[in-house]
Design an enzyme around this catalytic site. Structure first.
Site, PDB file in Angstrom:
ATOM      1  CG  ASP A  10      -1.730   1.323   1.537  1.00 28.89           C
ATOM      2  OD1 ASP A  10      -2.544   1.743   0.534  1.00 28.89           O
ATOM      3  OD2 ASP A  10      -1.479   1.992   2.447  1.00 28.89           O
ATOM      4  CG  MET A  11       1.534   3.486  -2.987  1.00 29.13           C
ATOM      5  SD  MET A  11       1.242   4.267  -4.712  1.00 29.13           S
ATOM      6  CE  MET A  11       2.225   5.766  -4.439  1.00 29.13           C
TER       7      MET A  11
END
Length: 246
Positions: A10-11
């Site tokens: 995920d960012m």
């Protein structure tokens, strides 16, 4: 070395610190994993144009999963899979949220719109709907609205936002599709995230890691909890679970 062949990241709140940066140390851990033959896949709620500079910075040569699984991109950055909203449903959600005084972001295959929709809405293909408000009661009303509509579901919820995707669209399903293309299974994946839209991929992965700053529901389903996004949590997870560091 473990039997992990892919790292799914995920960012926001995970790979990126609060300044939307990837620290040099975490970059080095990611590159070390790549040099060891491990595929690194960004798996984010962001649309692809908001990921591209990070993909270049990390020198990734892999698939990318964007809009919570709404699109899957090939190594050459062409679209392989996309899951679209019914346009009337998208407009319905937008007008309902605006009526509640929420801020809205609607993401099409062309561009994103903030608190607005184009007049020729039906000429666009829509991937994701997001809205925000500081009042939990307003967020609850929005979530209830989503539940009343066939074909869509809440894909992520935070203290301030509600994100909506077509039913069945999520990061885990997208990762499974990519794994099948690469000839591996989810048992060979280490997935790292912080929000509710990361839960399914964390549960499905061979190693599911929650960030130290993750929502409690995410931490409760994870195999382990790493440090926060502001303290190299991703890099530390790679060092520990891929390379056996402490």
């Amino acid at each position: 070395m473990t039997d992990i062949k892919m790292i799914a990241l995920d960012m926001d709140g995970t790979l990126l610190n609060d300044n939307k940066e990837i620290t040099s140390w975490t970059k080095n851990q990611i590159r070390k994993a790549q040099h060891a033959g491990i595929t690194v896949v960004l798996c984010t709620g962001r649309p692809f144009p908001h990921c591209h500079t990070y993909i270049q910075d990390l020198q990734l040569h892999s698939h990318s999963i964007t809009c919570n699984g709404g699109q899957i991109y090939a190594v050459d950055h062409s679209v392989m899979i996309e899951h679209l909203f019914d346009t009337a449903t998208l407009a319905n959600l937008y007008h309902f949220a605006q009526g509640l005084g929420m801020n809205t972001w609607t993401i099409s295959t062309k561009e994103a719109y903030y608190n607005d929709l184009p007049e020729n809405c039906s000429a666009y293909q829509w991937l994701k709907f997001s809205c925000s408000h500081k009042d939990e009661e307003v967020l609850n009303k929005m979530a209830e609205k989503v539940q009343s509509i066939d074909g869509v579901e809440v894909s992520n919820r935070t203290a301030f936002t509600v994100e909506v995707n077509p039913t069945g669209v999520n990061k885990a399903a997208a990762l499974e599709w990519v794994c099948e293309k690469l000839g591996i299974t989810m048992k060979h994946v280490m997935a790292i995230g912080d929000s509710l839209n990361d839960i399914k991929m964390i549960q499905s992965a061979g190693i599911g890691i929650a960030m130290g700053n993750a929502q409690k529901a995410v931490q409760q389903v994870a195999d382990a909890i790493t440090d926060t996004n502001n303290n190299d949590g991703v890099g530390k997870a790679i060092e520990k679970f891929i390379f056996g560091g402490e």
